[in-house]
Design a protein around this motif. Sequence first.
Motif, PDB file in Angstrom:
ATOM      1  N   UNK A  32     -46.737  -0.637  18.779  1.00 36.30           N
ATOM      2  CA  UNK A  32     -47.261  -1.046  17.392  1.00 36.30           C
ATOM      3  C   UNK A  32     -47.178   0.048  16.782  1.00 36.30           C
ATOM      4  N   UNK A  34     -47.408   1.470  12.282  1.00 38.43           N
ATOM      5  CA  UNK A  34     -48.269   1.245  11.014  1.00 38.43           C
ATOM      6  C   UNK A  34     -48.014   1.929  10.132  1.00 38.43           C
ATOM      7  N   UNK A  36     -49.748   3.869   6.918  1.00 35.55           N
ATOM      8  CA  UNK A  36     -50.935   3.861   5.972  1.00 35.55           C
ATOM      9  C   UNK A  36     -50.592   4.675   4.693  1.00 35.55           C
ATOM     10  N   UNK A  49     -48.594  -3.360   9.331  1.00 36.45           N
ATOM     11  CA  UNK A  49     -48.370  -3.122  10.693  1.00 36.45           C
ATOM     12  C   UNK A  49     -47.416  -4.110  11.466  1.00 36.45           C
ATOM     13  N   UNK A  51     -46.781  -5.857  15.027  1.00 34.96           N
ATOM     14  CA  UNK A  51     -47.373  -6.059  16.217  1.00 34.96           C
ATOM     15  C   UNK A  51     -46.436  -7.058  17.000  1.00 34.96           C
ATOM     16  N   UNK A  94     -48.961   3.170  18.049  1.00 34.83           N
ATOM     17  CA  UNK A  94     -49.760   3.062  19.415  1.00 34.83           C
ATOM     18  C   UNK A  94     -49.025   2.265  20.361  1.00 34.83           C
ATOM     19  N   UNK A  96     -49.478   0.630  24.803  1.00 41.32           N
ATOM     20  CA  UNK A  96     -50.318   0.398  25.818  1.00 41.32           C
ATOM     21  C   UNK A  96     -50.600   1.718  26.547  1.00 41.32           C
ATOM     22  N   UNK A  99     -53.645   4.373  25.557  1.00 39.13           N
ATOM     23  CA  UNK A  99     -55.292   4.177  25.291  1.00 39.13           C
ATOM     24  C   UNK A  99     -55.530   3.656  23.905  1.00 39.13           C
ATOM     25  N   UNK A 100     -56.652   4.192  23.427  1.00 40.72           N
ATOM     26  CA  UNK A 100     -56.981   3.716  22.028  1.00 40.72           C
ATOM     27  C   UNK A 100     -56.334   4.598  20.717  1.00 40.72           C
ATOM     28  N   UNK A 101     -55.478   5.588  21.266  1.00 40.99           N
ATOM     29  CA  UNK A 101     -54.777   6.407  20.295  1.00 40.99           C
ATOM     30  C   UNK A 101     -53.933   6.050  19.273  1.00 40.99           C
ATOM     31  N   UNK A 102     -54.146   6.239  18.056  1.00 35.76           N
ATOM     32  CA  UNK A 102     -53.023   6.181  17.192  1.00 35.76           C
ATOM     33  C   UNK A 102     -52.655   7.328  16.769  1.00 35.76           C
ATOM     34  N   UNK A 104     -50.311   9.906  14.505  1.00 39.84           N
ATOM     35  CA  UNK A 104     -49.904   9.812  13.148  1.00 39.84           C
ATOM     36  C   UNK A 104     -48.592  10.746  13.045  1.00 39.84           C
ATOM     37  N   UNK A 105     -47.747  10.185  12.244  1.00 40.10           N
ATOM     38  CA  UNK A 105     -46.497  11.304  11.563  1.00 40.10           C
ATOM     39  C   UNK A 105     -47.273  12.247  10.740  1.00 40.10           C
TER      40      UNK A 105
END
Lengths: 114, 115
Positions: A32, A34, A36, A49, A51, A94, A96, A99-102, A104-105
Amino acid sequence: AQSVTQLGSHVSVSEGALVLLRCNYSSSVPPYLFWYVQYPNQGLQLLLKYTSAATLVKGINGFEAEFKKSETSFHLTKPSAHMSDAAEYFCAVSDATGGFKTIFGAGTRLFVKA
Amino acid sequence: DAMVIQNPRYQVTQFGKPVTLSCSQTLNHNVMYWYQQKSSQAPKLLFHYYDKDFNNEADTPDNFQSRRPNTSFCFLDIRSPGLGDAAMYLCATSGWGGTYQETQYFGPGTRLLVL
């Protein structure tokens, strides 16, 4: 592990010119992705984003990005830059396995010249 | 409007003096994150909560701790701030729909200055 590389820490364009901010990702599974934007002394705001639906993703403020699996890229574009687009832009991934981590560059600062 | 709120926006503390940063949300999200962002760098995840489950990043210094007394609030405690802890601290929230595609919503950040 996933990672993101943003090419160019600084990009300068003239007002009305095309904006192109480059992002390449690494992920062992479908990612996924993104983009920002961060204005000075502000938090991050989601532009768009990806997906796993359409590969061309349209976001806010006239920005769009295209997911290219073969190139592992997710570049951000805008046809015509506006002075208000001057900000820091972060690409993020991010997946699978993370975990919950995104992740970032490092960010690309966009300058817009009058 | 639903949002993520951080207080204060600017915090000045002295070297070694404990400081607490606050984050609240009206989005009813079950995941809350704390990031540290130094000048011209990407945000660095310190830890996150999934509901009351605390998840610390392996490289987060012991000097940093967090509390989440309820769904809406989350606090970042820096027990003994050093000069290297001066940074922008960002709080973010996200829902959890069973996938990893949930958008993170960020607060405006708290800029910490250590004297």
